[in-house]
Design a protein around this motif. Structure first.
Motif, short mmCIF file in Angstrom:
data_model
loop_
_atom_site.label_atom_id
_atom_site.label_comp_id
_atom_site.label_asym_id
_atom_site.label_seq_id
_atom_site.Cartn_x
_atom_site.Cartn_y
_atom_site.Cartn_z
N GLY A 18 -2.81 38.11 5.07
CA GLY A 18 -2.10 38.38 6.32
C GLY A 18 -1.12 37.27 6.68
N HIS A 19 -1.53 36.03 6.48
CA HIS A 19 -0.65 34.90 6.76
C HIS A 19 0.50 34.86 5.76
CE1 HIS A 19 -3.88 32.44 9.12
NE2 HIS A 19 -3.43 33.49 9.77
N LEU A 20 0.22 35.21 4.53
CA LEU A 20 1.26 35.27 3.50
C LEU A 20 2.32 36.31 3.88
CD1 LEU A 20 1.93 34.04 0.69
CD2 LEU A 20 0.67 35.94 -0.30
N PHE A 88 9.04 27.69 7.35
CA PHE A 88 7.94 28.17 8.19
C PHE A 88 6.88 27.07 8.20
CE2 PHE A 88 4.27 30.20 9.78
CZ PHE A 88 4.66 31.33 10.48
N PRO A 89 6.96 26.17 9.20
CA PRO A 89 5.94 25.12 9.28
C PRO A 89 4.61 25.69 9.75
CG PRO A 89 7.55 24.90 11.06
CD PRO A 89 7.99 26.05 10.21
N ALA A 90 3.53 25.17 9.21
CA ALA A 90 2.19 25.70 9.53
C ALA A 90 1.88 25.63 11.01
CB ALA A 90 1.14 24.94 8.71
N LEU A 95 1.15 28.80 17.53
CA LEU A 95 1.89 29.03 18.77
C LEU A 95 2.08 30.53 18.96
CD1 LEU A 95 4.56 26.25 18.24
CD2 LEU A 95 2.41 26.09 19.51
N HIS A 96 2.06 30.94 20.21
CA HIS A 96 2.11 32.38 20.47
C HIS A 96 3.37 32.82 21.20
CE1 HIS A 96 -1.80 32.80 18.71
NE2 HIS A 96 -2.21 31.79 19.44
N GLY A 117 6.05 27.99 3.93
CA GLY A 117 7.06 28.72 3.18
C GLY A 117 8.45 28.28 3.58
N VAL A 118 9.41 28.61 2.73
CA VAL A 118 10.81 28.33 3.04
C VAL A 118 11.68 29.39 2.38
CG1 VAL A 118 11.16 26.72 1.09
CG2 VAL A 118 12.60 26.53 3.12
#
Length: 138
Positions: A18-20, A88-90, A95-96, A117-118
């Motif tokens: 899901g995070h991927l 995409f910093p972890a 944060l929402h 990711g970038v």
């Protein structure tokens, strides 16, 4: 710029599915908004059903661990006018709201952050120089 453009998204394969998926989606939106010509088109089928296209360029999804992604990001920066760099910093995952991200980002140093990711878009030679040794995500 579309004549010699190459795209690539690099993600950490150790992320949960899901995070991927979320990381790839968020980076894709960033690339598309920075360069609308990549997908700001419609096609119509023979029954006159119109759709918005997803992309007019291939987008390989490559893999690297977070340390390699962070190093790649630092090589890609500083961002020049004809290059798109979407990290995409972890910490963003916790944060929402975009307002929180916007508030926290200036106090962060990307070279010290875990990068999940970038996304890159730019001249083919530049993107290849950064991603040529990476494997496809499978």
């Amino acid at each position: 710029m579309l004549q010699d453009i190459r795209l690539a998204i690099i993600v950490n394969p150790e992320l949960q599915p899901g995070h991927l998926a979320n990381t790839i989606a968020a980076i894709s939106i960033g690339i598309g908004s920075a360069m609308p010509a990549l997908g700001n088109q419609q096609l119509t089928d023979r029954r006159q059903n119109a759709i918005d296209i997803s992309s007019n360029q291939p987008i390989p999804i490559l893999q690297a661990d977070s340390r390699a992604i962070g190093a790649l990001l630092m090589k890609a920066l500083p961002k020049l006018e004809d290059r798109i760099v979407v990290p995409f910093p972890a910490f963003a995952r916790s944060l929402h709201s975009y307002a929180d991200y916007q508030t926290q980002f200036p106090g962060r140093d990307l070279s010290e952050e875990t990068i999940d990711g970038v996304g890159l878009a730019g001249a083919s030679k530049w993107v290849k120089s950064l991603t040529g040794s990476l494997k496809l995500l499978r």
